[in-house]
Design an enzyme around this catalytic site. Sequence first.
Site, PDB file in Angstrom:
ATOM      1  N   GLY A  89      13.506  18.156 -64.606  1.00  0.00           N
ATOM      2  CA  GLY A  89      12.846  17.234 -65.515  1.00  0.00           C
ATOM      3  C   GLY A  89      13.577  17.210 -66.845  1.00  0.00           C
ATOM      4  O   GLY A  89      14.741  17.614 -66.942  1.00  0.00           O
ATOM      5  N   ARG A  90      12.893  16.798 -67.879  1.00  0.00           N
ATOM      6  CA  ARG A  90      13.536  16.730 -69.193  1.00  0.00           C
ATOM      7  C   ARG A  90      13.438  18.037 -69.978  1.00  0.00           C
ATOM      8  O   ARG A  90      14.147  18.234 -70.955  1.00  0.00           O
ATOM      9  CB  ARG A  90      12.944  15.571 -69.988  1.00  0.00           C
ATOM     10  N   GLU A  93      16.585  20.132 -70.989  1.00  0.00           N
ATOM     11  CA  GLU A  93      17.412  19.508 -72.030  1.00  0.00           C
ATOM     12  C   GLU A  93      17.175  20.149 -73.392  1.00  0.00           C
ATOM     13  O   GLU A  93      18.104  20.376 -74.154  1.00  0.00           O
ATOM     14  CB  GLU A  93      17.070  18.014 -72.065  1.00  0.00           C
ATOM     15  N   CYS A 119      17.437  20.404 -59.904  1.00  0.00           N
ATOM     16  CA  CYS A 119      17.644  19.174 -60.657  1.00  0.00           C
ATOM     17  C   CYS A 119      18.308  19.456 -62.015  1.00  0.00           C
ATOM     18  O   CYS A 119      19.400  20.002 -62.073  1.00  0.00           O
ATOM     19  CB  CYS A 119      16.304  18.459 -60.803  1.00  0.00           C
ATOM     20  N   HIS A 120      17.635  19.090 -63.104  1.00  0.00           N
ATOM     21  CA  HIS A 120      18.195  19.289 -64.439  1.00  0.00           C
ATOM     22  C   HIS A 120      18.127  20.740 -64.912  1.00  0.00           C
ATOM     23  O   HIS A 120      18.584  21.050 -66.008  1.00  0.00           O
ATOM     24  CB  HIS A 120      17.485  18.385 -65.449  1.00  0.00           C
ATOM     25  N   TYR A 139      20.933  17.522 -60.163  1.00  0.00           N
ATOM     26  CA  TYR A 139      20.891  16.066 -60.193  1.00  0.00           C
ATOM     27  C   TYR A 139      22.300  15.590 -60.560  1.00  0.00           C
ATOM     28  O   TYR A 139      22.941  16.181 -61.439  1.00  0.00           O
ATOM     29  CB  TYR A 139      19.854  15.589 -61.212  1.00  0.00           C
TER      30      TYR A 139
END
Length: 189
Positions: A89-90, A93, A119-120, A139
């Site tokens: 997800g975000r 980040e 993923c992220h 990802y």
Amino acid sequence: MSNKKILMITGDFTEDYETMVPFQALMSLGHTVHTVCPDKKSGDTVATAIHDFEGDQTYTEKPGHRFALNATFADIKVEDYDALVIPGGRAPEYLRLNKTVISMVKHFFDTNKPVAAVCHGAQLLAAAGVLEGRKCSAYPACQPEVTLAKGEFMDIPVDQAVTDGNLVTAPAWPAHPAWLAQFYVLLDK
């Protein structure tokens, strides 16, 4: 498989499935899973987002559920945990900007404890400097981070996972069956 104590580091706008599914799956096997987020305590929640693949050039994002944390970030002692889970997800980040989070991630590699990232989540691994010489899926948009961190980006189908030593990674939530199965193997060693 003996019961393990597992740490999950997450944050606001974590991917809903990548947080809830491993949390519930690991607990259903009898593991203790503590979910934490910087600056939050047990009982607080994080917002989640549902990422879907609908034929566009990238995933779409929709509001997810509120995910309740069950441990307090400030109270965590990483040496008390047997393994680490990093959802995508975000959240990764901005979590990668937190020095304590980076130190926590490094601990699991320094001690060769099992780590599962999806993923992220690779963004957090890259920022922690733990990917050099390792195979890592993520990802596809995270390929530059994996490569810059001197990891080998594994371009695998979205429903597959890859294990390299103590690390199991996958491109996104459709890989949960493969990703979790490989993580279970690491937990059982």
